[in-house]
Design a protein around this motif. Structure first.
Motif, PDB file in Angstrom:
ATOM      1  N   PRO A   7     -22.303   0.023 -45.990  1.00 49.26           N
ATOM      2  CA  PRO A   7     -22.967   0.387 -44.795  1.00 49.26           C
ATOM      3  C   PRO A   7     -24.276   0.440 -44.990  1.00 49.26           C
ATOM      4  O   PRO A   7     -25.050   0.093 -43.760  1.00 49.26           O
ATOM      5  N   ALA A   8     -24.691   1.086 -46.033  1.00 49.41           N
ATOM      6  CA  ALA A   8     -26.416   1.294 -46.086  1.00 49.41           C
ATOM      7  C   ALA A   8     -27.067   0.062 -46.020  1.00 49.41           C
ATOM      8  O   ALA A   8     -27.946  -0.343 -45.415  1.00 49.41           O
ATOM      9  N   ALA A   9     -26.408  -1.018 -46.991  1.00 48.77           N
ATOM     10  CA  ALA A   9     -26.859  -2.430 -46.924  1.00 48.77           C
ATOM     11  C   ALA A   9     -26.897  -2.927 -45.419  1.00 48.77           C
ATOM     12  O   ALA A   9     -27.835  -3.681 -45.149  1.00 48.77           O
ATOM     13  N   ARG A  10     -25.941  -2.799 -44.694  1.00 56.66           N
ATOM     14  CA  ARG A  10     -26.031  -3.508 -43.235  1.00 56.66           C
ATOM     15  C   ARG A  10     -27.137  -2.896 -42.424  1.00 56.66           C
ATOM     16  O   ARG A  10     -27.557  -3.308 -41.659  1.00 56.66           O
ATOM     17  N   GLU A  11     -27.283  -1.298 -42.723  1.00 54.96           N
ATOM     18  CA  GLU A  11     -28.227  -0.766 -42.129  1.00 54.96           C
ATOM     19  C   GLU A  11     -29.531  -1.160 -42.429  1.00 54.96           C
ATOM     20  O   GLU A  11     -30.487  -1.294 -41.264  1.00 54.96           O
ATOM     21  N   LEU A  12     -29.931  -1.519 -43.494  1.00 54.95           N
ATOM     22  CA  LEU A  12     -31.268  -2.118 -43.992  1.00 54.95           C
ATOM     23  C   LEU A  12     -31.378  -3.432 -43.207  1.00 54.95           C
ATOM     24  O   LEU A  12     -32.553  -3.617 -42.865  1.00 54.95           O
ATOM     25  N   LEU A  13     -30.353  -4.137 -42.838  1.00 52.17           N
ATOM     26  CA  LEU A  13     -30.685  -5.018 -42.232  1.00 52.17           C
ATOM     27  C   LEU A  13     -31.396  -5.228 -40.817  1.00 52.17           C
ATOM     28  O   LEU A  13     -31.944  -5.954 -40.513  1.00 52.17           O
ATOM     29  N   ARG A  14     -31.013  -4.034 -40.356  1.00 49.52           N
ATOM     30  CA  ARG A  14     -31.454  -3.584 -38.795  1.00 49.52           C
ATOM     31  C   ARG A  14     -32.821  -3.471 -38.873  1.00 49.52           C
ATOM     32  O   ARG A  14     -33.705  -3.464 -37.708  1.00 49.52           O
TER      33      ARG A  14
ATOM     34  N   VAL B 110     -31.017  -8.306 -48.395  1.00 50.86           N
ATOM     35  CA  VAL B 110     -30.828  -7.203 -49.121  1.00 50.86           C
ATOM     36  C   VAL B 110     -29.985  -7.690 -50.366  1.00 50.86           C
ATOM     37  O   VAL B 110     -29.080  -8.141 -50.241  1.00 50.86           O
ATOM     38  N   GLN B 111     -30.589  -7.225 -51.655  1.00 46.69           N
ATOM     39  CA  GLN B 111     -29.895  -7.510 -52.829  1.00 46.69           C
ATOM     40  C   GLN B 111     -28.732  -6.228 -53.135  1.00 46.69           C
ATOM     41  O   GLN B 111     -29.565  -5.145 -53.306  1.00 46.69           O
ATOM     42  N   LEU B 112     -27.780  -6.539 -53.118  1.00 47.05           N
ATOM     43  CA  LEU B 112     -26.650  -5.573 -53.118  1.00 47.05           C
ATOM     44  C   LEU B 112     -26.203  -5.383 -54.626  1.00 47.05           C
ATOM     45  O   LEU B 112     -25.281  -6.491 -54.911  1.00 47.05           O
ATOM     46  N   TYR B 113     -26.156  -4.246 -55.396  1.00 46.13           N
ATOM     47  CA  TYR B 113     -25.411  -3.976 -56.508  1.00 46.13           C
ATOM     48  C   TYR B 113     -24.547  -3.200 -56.188  1.00 46.13           C
ATOM     49  O   TYR B 113     -25.035  -1.901 -56.122  1.00 46.13           O
ATOM     50  N   GLN B 114     -23.317  -3.080 -56.336  1.00 51.35           N
ATOM     51  CA  GLN B 114     -22.056  -2.183 -55.957  1.00 51.35           C
ATOM     52  C   GLN B 114     -21.223  -2.130 -57.100  1.00 51.35           C
ATOM     53  O   GLN B 114     -20.436  -3.046 -57.249  1.00 51.35           O
TER      54      GLN B 114
ATOM     55  N   PRO C 143     -36.391  -0.615 -36.063  1.00 51.19           N
ATOM     56  CA  PRO C 143     -35.238  -1.502 -35.983  1.00 51.19           C
ATOM     57  C   PRO C 143     -35.992  -2.990 -35.638  1.00 51.19           C
ATOM     58  O   PRO C 143     -36.954  -2.928 -34.480  1.00 51.19           O
ATOM     59  N   ASP C 144     -35.650  -3.952 -35.779  1.00 46.82           N
ATOM     60  CA  ASP C 144     -36.164  -5.264 -35.492  1.00 46.82           C
ATOM     61  C   ASP C 144     -35.020  -6.300 -35.566  1.00 46.82           C
ATOM     62  O   ASP C 144     -34.634  -6.877 -36.655  1.00 46.82           O
ATOM     63  N   TYR C 145     -34.326  -6.234 -34.260  1.00 49.05           N
ATOM     64  CA  TYR C 145     -33.069  -7.153 -34.304  1.00 49.05           C
ATOM     65  C   TYR C 145     -33.366  -8.569 -33.985  1.00 49.05           C
ATOM     66  O   TYR C 145     -32.501  -9.455 -34.016  1.00 49.05           O
ATOM     67  N   SER C 146     -34.900  -8.970 -33.853  1.00 56.00           N
ATOM     68  CA  SER C 146     -35.093 -10.442 -33.928  1.00 56.00           C
ATOM     69  C   SER C 146     -35.239 -11.042 -34.942  1.00 56.00           C
ATOM     70  O   SER C 146     -34.943 -12.436 -35.146  1.00 56.00           O
ATOM     71  N   ARG C 147     -35.044 -10.626 -36.164  1.00 55.95           N
ATOM     72  CA  ARG C 147     -35.100 -11.191 -37.591  1.00 55.95           C
ATOM     73  C   ARG C 147     -33.715 -11.102 -38.183  1.00 55.95           C
ATOM     74  O   ARG C 147     -32.834  -9.927 -38.128  1.00 55.95           O
ATOM     75  N   LYS C 148     -32.859 -11.977 -38.700  1.00 57.64           N
ATOM     76  CA  LYS C 148     -31.512 -12.118 -39.123  1.00 57.64           C
ATOM     77  C   LYS C 148     -31.673 -12.209 -40.809  1.00 57.64           C
ATOM     78  O   LYS C 148     -32.105 -13.216 -41.335  1.00 57.64           O
ATOM     79  N   GLY C 149     -31.509 -10.882 -41.457  1.00 60.91           N
ATOM     80  CA  GLY C 149     -31.419 -11.078 -42.798  1.00 60.91           C
ATOM     81  C   GLY C 149     -30.000 -11.318 -43.261  1.00 60.91           C
ATOM     82  O   GLY C 149     -29.090 -11.595 -42.639  1.00 60.91           O
ATOM     83  N   GLU C 150     -30.161 -11.275 -44.686  1.00 60.57           N
ATOM     84  CA  GLU C 150     -28.854 -11.661 -45.460  1.00 60.57           C
ATOM     85  C   GLU C 150     -28.685 -10.721 -46.580  1.00 60.57           C
ATOM     86  O   GLU C 150     -29.434 -10.283 -47.154  1.00 60.57           O
ATOM     87  N   ILE C 151     -27.538 -10.330 -46.828  1.00 60.21           N
ATOM     88  CA  ILE C 151     -27.008  -9.563 -47.793  1.00 60.21           C
ATOM     89  C   ILE C 151     -26.650 -10.338 -48.841  1.00 60.21           C
ATOM     90  O   ILE C 151     -25.592 -11.084 -48.580  1.00 60.21           O
TER      91      ILE C 151
END
Length: 264
Positions: A127-134, A140-144, A247-255
């Motif tokens: 959830p936090a990783a998805r929040e960071l994309l906002r 987002v480099q996710l180590y879980q 928040p910047d919804y115009s940019r599309k990041g990747e997890i």
């Protein structure tokens, strides 16, 4: 900072030098060094193999006794690009200072059209990783991993080192919190790069040099520090001194999910 001996043994030679005529033995250089790179011999400081050639001791020396000889600054780093932010969580919630760092990273990266990456780790941080994309980061480099559910300095440093070596950022920003202050010196030592702690202001030049400003002498003056040869250029930033990202919804990041073996 080191060179091969004729018999294949590495001999350490620090880029920084100490002028014995100016040095008064006050000990400030050893006190401010984050790498324990200054030892004492016959009452005078000497650089040991931990030296990263960061300019912290030089900037703090009241006698102006530490210097870099002309032509000895080392090669200019090449290849590194981008700004990375090490995210911090409290439980499953993003610490506000992380959003401050993201806003600052975006401001710095904009000048050079660099990407902004965020690295996050924990036992359950989807959830936090998805929040960071906002907030408009590029990746987002996710180590879980379950083993990352509780703070332990060595595994957490392992994760950050892995992320840096994968992406080769020119700049790495971390929070000046107890967690950040524990991890940042360990990581800088592994990467053999400089670290400026508790920054209150950051700027970047057209050729990618990070200008890191922090209080010195108990806050009486502000010192601006550079990392001339090491990459990434690392800085911890005091919480609450920079604007929080919007928040910047115009940019599309990747997890991007990363795997790492946690030992110990």
């Amino acid at each position: 900072m080191s060179g091969p001996h004729a018999e294949g043994v590495e001999i350490f030679v620090s880029v920084l030098k100490i002028c014995p005529e100016r040095c008064d033995g006050c000990g400030i250089c050893a006190d401010v060094c984050p790498f324990a790179a200054i030892t004492w011999t016959q009452g005078r400081p000497e650089f040991n193999e931990n030296c990263r050639a960061c300019p912290i001791c030089r900037e703090e020396c009241p006698a102006d006794a530490i210097y870099t000889p002309e032509g000895d600054a080392g090669p200019e780093p090449t290849g590194s690009a981008g700004v990375m932010v090490a995210a911090e969580l409290r439980g499953e919630e993003i610490e506000p200072v992380t959003l401050e760092l993201i806003a600052e990273a975006q401001r710095l990266a904009r000048h050079l059209s660099w990407p902004v990456h965020c690295v996050i780790f924990g036992a359950e941080c989807d959830p936090a990783a998805r929040e960071l994309l906002r907030y408009g980061v590029d990746t987002v480099q996710l180590y879980q991993e379950p083993a990352l559910g509780h703070f332990r300095p060595v595994p957490c440093t392992d994760v950050l080192e892995d992320a840096v070596r994968r992406l080769d950022p020119a700049v790495l920003l971390m929070a000046g919190t107890p967690v950040g202050r524990s991890l940042a010196p360990r990581l800088a030592a592994r990467l053999r790069t400089g670290l400026t702690a508790d920054c209150t202001s950051l700027e970047i030049t057209g050729d990618g040099r990070l200008l890191q400003t922090r209080p010195a002498y108990g806050g009486d003056i502000m010192a601006t520090i550079e990392t001339p040869t090491g990459r990434p250029q690392m800085a911890t930033v005091r919480p609450g001194v920079m604007k929080i990202a919007s928040p910047d919804y115009s940019r599309k990041g990747e997890i991007i999910r990363q795997a790492i073996s946690i030992t110990g």
